[in-house]
Design a protein around this motif. Structure first.
Motif, PDB file in Angstrom:
ATOM      1  N   VAL A   1       0.247   5.009  18.359  1.00  0.00           N
ATOM      2  CA  VAL A   1      -0.879   5.742  18.913  1.00  0.00           C
ATOM      3  C   VAL A   1      -0.953   7.023  18.107  1.00  0.00           C
ATOM      4  O   VAL A   1      -0.012   7.373  17.409  1.00  0.00           O
ATOM      5  N   GLY A   2      -2.079   7.694  18.214  1.00  0.00           N
ATOM      6  CA  GLY A   2      -2.162   8.997  17.578  1.00  0.00           C
ATOM      7  C   GLY A   2      -2.693   8.943  16.162  1.00  0.00           C
ATOM      8  O   GLY A   2      -3.504   8.091  15.815  1.00  0.00           O
TER       9      GLY A   2
ATOM     10  N   LYS B   1     -19.998   6.491  21.770  1.00  0.00           N
ATOM     11  CA  LYS B   1     -19.198   7.668  21.446  1.00  0.00           C
ATOM     12  C   LYS B   1     -17.963   7.309  20.628  1.00  0.00           C
ATOM     13  O   LYS B   1     -17.490   6.177  20.651  1.00  0.00           O
ATOM     14  N   ILE B   2     -17.446   8.300  19.961  1.00  0.00           N
ATOM     15  CA  ILE B   2     -16.180   8.201  19.240  1.00  0.00           C
ATOM     16  C   ILE B   2     -15.276   9.290  19.812  1.00  0.00           C
ATOM     17  O   ILE B   2     -15.715  10.448  19.873  1.00  0.00           O
ATOM     18  N   PRO B   3     -14.067   9.019  20.238  1.00  0.00           N
ATOM     19  CA  PRO B   3     -13.345   7.754  20.089  1.00  0.00           C
ATOM     20  C   PRO B   3     -13.948   6.601  20.889  1.00  0.00           C
ATOM     21  O   PRO B   3     -14.638   6.820  21.883  1.00  0.00           O
ATOM     22  N   HIS B   4     -13.677   5.419  20.381  1.00  0.00           N
ATOM     23  CA  HIS B   4     -14.054   4.170  21.035  1.00  0.00           C
ATOM     24  C   HIS B   4     -12.962   3.883  22.061  1.00  0.00           C
ATOM     25  O   HIS B   4     -11.856   3.519  21.701  1.00  0.00           O
ATOM     26  N   VAL B   5     -13.277   4.131  23.323  1.00  0.00           N
ATOM     27  CA  VAL B   5     -12.283   3.993  24.387  1.00  0.00           C
ATOM     28  C   VAL B   5     -12.778   3.005  25.424  1.00  0.00           C
ATOM     29  O   VAL B   5     -13.871   3.192  25.965  1.00  0.00           O
TER      30      VAL B   5
ATOM     31  N   TRP C   1     -12.765  -1.228  27.219  1.00  0.00           N
ATOM     32  CA  TRP C   1     -12.645  -2.672  27.031  1.00  0.00           C
ATOM     33  C   TRP C   1     -13.852  -3.168  26.254  1.00  0.00           C
ATOM     34  O   TRP C   1     -14.985  -2.932  26.639  1.00  0.00           O
ATOM     35  N   ASN C   2     -13.564  -3.884  25.172  1.00  0.00           N
ATOM     36  CA  ASN C   2     -14.647  -4.434  24.361  1.00  0.00           C
ATOM     37  C   ASN C   2     -14.295  -5.870  24.002  1.00  0.00           C
ATOM     38  O   ASN C   2     -13.142  -6.290  24.100  1.00  0.00           O
TER      39      ASN C   2
ATOM     40  N   TYR D   1      -8.382  -3.853  25.441  1.00  0.00           N
ATOM     41  CA  TYR D   1      -8.505  -2.394  25.590  1.00  0.00           C
ATOM     42  C   TYR D   1      -8.272  -1.663  24.260  1.00  0.00           C
ATOM     43  O   TYR D   1      -7.222  -1.804  23.638  1.00  0.00           O
TER      44      TYR D   1
ATOM     45  N   THR E   1      -8.475   2.122  22.089  1.00  0.00           N
ATOM     46  CA  THR E   1      -8.624   3.577  22.105  1.00  0.00           C
ATOM     47  C   THR E   1      -8.294   4.091  20.709  1.00  0.00           C
ATOM     48  O   THR E   1      -7.151   4.153  20.305  1.00  0.00           O
TER      49      THR E   1
ATOM     50  N   LYS F   1      -1.764  -3.253  26.974  1.00  0.00           N
ATOM     51  CA  LYS F   1      -2.575  -2.656  28.044  1.00  0.00           C
ATOM     52  C   LYS F   1      -3.832  -3.461  28.288  1.00  0.00           C
ATOM     53  O   LYS F   1      -4.802  -2.954  28.851  1.00  0.00           O
ATOM     54  N   SER F   2      -3.838  -4.695  27.830  1.00  0.00           N
ATOM     55  CA  SER F   2      -5.042  -5.529  27.930  1.00  0.00           C
ATOM     56  C   SER F   2      -4.864  -6.679  28.906  1.00  0.00           C
ATOM     57  O   SER F   2      -5.431  -7.762  28.717  1.00  0.00           O
TER      58      SER F   2
ATOM     59  N   THR G   1     -17.666  -1.977  27.331  1.00  0.00           N
ATOM     60  CA  THR G   1     -18.055  -2.118  28.727  1.00  0.00           C
ATOM     61  C   THR G   1     -17.839  -0.810  29.494  1.00  0.00           C
ATOM     62  O   THR G   1     -17.062   0.046  29.069  1.00  0.00           O
TER      63      THR G   1
ATOM     64  N   PHE H   1      -0.411  -4.209  33.430  1.00  0.00           N
ATOM     65  CA  PHE H   1      -0.475  -4.033  31.984  1.00  0.00           C
ATOM     66  C   PHE H   1      -1.876  -3.555  31.641  1.00  0.00           C
ATOM     67  O   PHE H   1      -2.637  -4.205  30.951  1.00  0.00           O
TER      68      PHE H   1
END
Lengths: 203, 251
Positions: free
Chosen positions: A46-47, A115-119, A121-122, A144, A146, A185-186, B3, B74
């Motif tokens: 991350v980061g 928006k950016i960041p893309h945060v 569920w896609n 998920y 981010t 995290k998905s 979403t 999770f």
């Protein structure tokens, strides 16, 4: 045994938790030499891309050497970006270069409120049906994300995601795998992807 | 397509989920890990734990609560309430939080936003703003809504973004717990002013309220507590409703 590479950026807690729930054994190696003993390598992340510079030439050689020797490697988020040649986020920091291409800043689209960041569920658009990492998943599965930077859609890309523009959501080249999203995290979809990686690594 | 997120919030005190009305009149709503497990099955996109007392004793209980919830799901997990230092944030992250939410401490020392964004990345730092209508604008309150910070919510959201916040969690104090609907004007005012995602909170009472805050309120995510706790509105039912209304949702 999986080697979970810790380069000090953020925490490994959720990846460890997911691996534990899947019954996988892992170590966080103290020294690059331990990479050679692992059945599989995971580079979480991350980061900021610059954080990967903590993986000095000894680590880079050990990880690239293990991959050459046949060890599967999974990069997650910044860990995936690091598999490429580099990133606009920190141009002075080289990636591992196992996959062709450079990561760059997503543009978003202010008028459409992308928006950016893309945060969030896609959806995954599977671009190569033969992916081992994504086995059993279909296009439209949500995961998920981010992040602000991403890799381009190239022939190594096995799933793309669109946020104002398409980018590589998952990449697969021989034994090198990467996911821009966070499988840990998905939910069930993410656990399935990690399970696939463990299976193809015989872990 | 990205979403819209549905987020369940658990206000936690001494290891138990509680819920009040306009920041008062707390009542018990159950065990955090059991609730998280149910939300996960129902398809919640994200979970937030807010430690609403944040005394020294409850801080220790909080770490246990975070671990128990993180063990069940999770999904992205955010922890807020009383995070006043880098050490507090590290304790939450070590216990299993993916993101921390700063409120009073961010206003007192905005550099904490930057410090945490450098250490964990902006995606891990949420700035929570408790806002209340005032003189035609939106004022900011701190200390669980008890103290007027003498700031404008839109201006503060912009500054938080420039300091490195990755998301804004925006609570309407006027609507909190009332089930009268989200404050869409407040949400749109902030969402239009920043380039980071805005999570709308406070006032969810029915399915239509969520549709409103995503369309009129320009929210990226919507957070609710009591309507999910007492299962008045199931998460799955809400998501099907929004999907049928053409709002992008993870089903």
């Amino acid at each position: 045994m999986i080697a979970l590479i810790d380069y000090g950026a953020g925490n490994l807690t959720s990846v460890k938790k997911a691996l534990t729930s899947l019954g996988a054994e892992f170590v966080v190696p103290d020294s690059p030499a331990q990479c050679a003993e692992a059945k599989a390598l995971i580079v979480p992340g991350v980061g900021h891309f610059a954080a990967t510079s903590a993986l000095d030439p000894q680590w880079r050689d050990a990880i690239a050497g293990a991959v050459r020797a046949g060890t599967p490697l999974l990069g997650i988020c910044v860990g995936m970006q690091w598999l490429y040649e580099g990133s606009e986020e920190a141009p002075e920091v080289p990636g591992l270069g196992l996959v062709e291409g450079r990561c760059r800043l997503l543009r978003g689209n202010a008028a459409e409120r992308l928006k950016i960041p893309h945060v969030g569920w896609n959806a995954l658009e599977v671009t190569r049906g033969t992916s081992r990492l994504l086995a059993g998943l279909s296009s439209g599965a949500h995961v998920y994300f981010t992040h602000s930077y991403a890799a381009p859609v190239t022939p190594d890309c096995v799933a793309a995601t669109t946020h104002a523009e398409p980018f590589a959501a998952a990449v697969e080249r021989d034994r090198v795998f990467g996911v821009q999203f966070h499988p840990e995290k998905s939910g069930e979809t993410g656990l399935r992807i990690l399970r696939n990686f463990l299976d193809l690594s015989s872990c | 397509m990205l979403t819209k997120r549905i987020i369940a919030c658990m206000d936690v005190r001494d290891g138990q989920v509680v819920k009040g009305v306009q920041f008062q009149q707390l009542r018990h709503a159950g065990d955090p890990a059991a609730l998280a497990r149910r939300y996960n099955v129902e398809g919640i996109d994200e979970v937030v734990i807010l430690d609403i007392t944040a005394t020294l004793e409850s801080r220790r209980a909080l770490a246990q609560t975070i671990r128990a919830v993180a063990h069940e799901i999770f999904l992205p997990l955010t922890v807020g309430g009383g995070i006043g230092s880098e050490d507090d944030a590290a304790a939450a992250v070590d216990a299993g939080a993916d993101k921390v939410s700063l409120n009073t401490a961010a206003l007192r020392s905005p550099e904490l936003i930057t410090t945490l964004a450098r250490r964990y990345g902006s995606q891990a730092v949420i700035v929570a703003i408790d806002a209340k209508r005032r003189n035609g604008g939106f004022g900011v309150f701190v200390r669980s809504g008890t103290t007027d910070a003498a700031r404008d919510a839109v201006e503060w959201a912009r500054q938080a973004e420039s300091r490195g916040a990755g998301e804004i969690l925006l609570t309407s104090m006027d609507r909190d717990g009332t089930r009268a609907g989200f404050d869409c004007e407040l949400t749109a005012a902030v969402a239009d002013a920043v380039n980071i995602p805005v999570i709308a909170s406070g006032g969810a009472g029915g399915l239509d309220h969520f549709a409103d805050v995503f369309t009129r309120g320009h929210a990226d995510a919507a957070l609710a507590a009591s309507i999910f706790h007492y299962a008045d509105t199931g998460v799955a039912e809400l998501k099907r409703f929004l999907h049928a209304r053409g709002i992008p949702i993870r089903i």
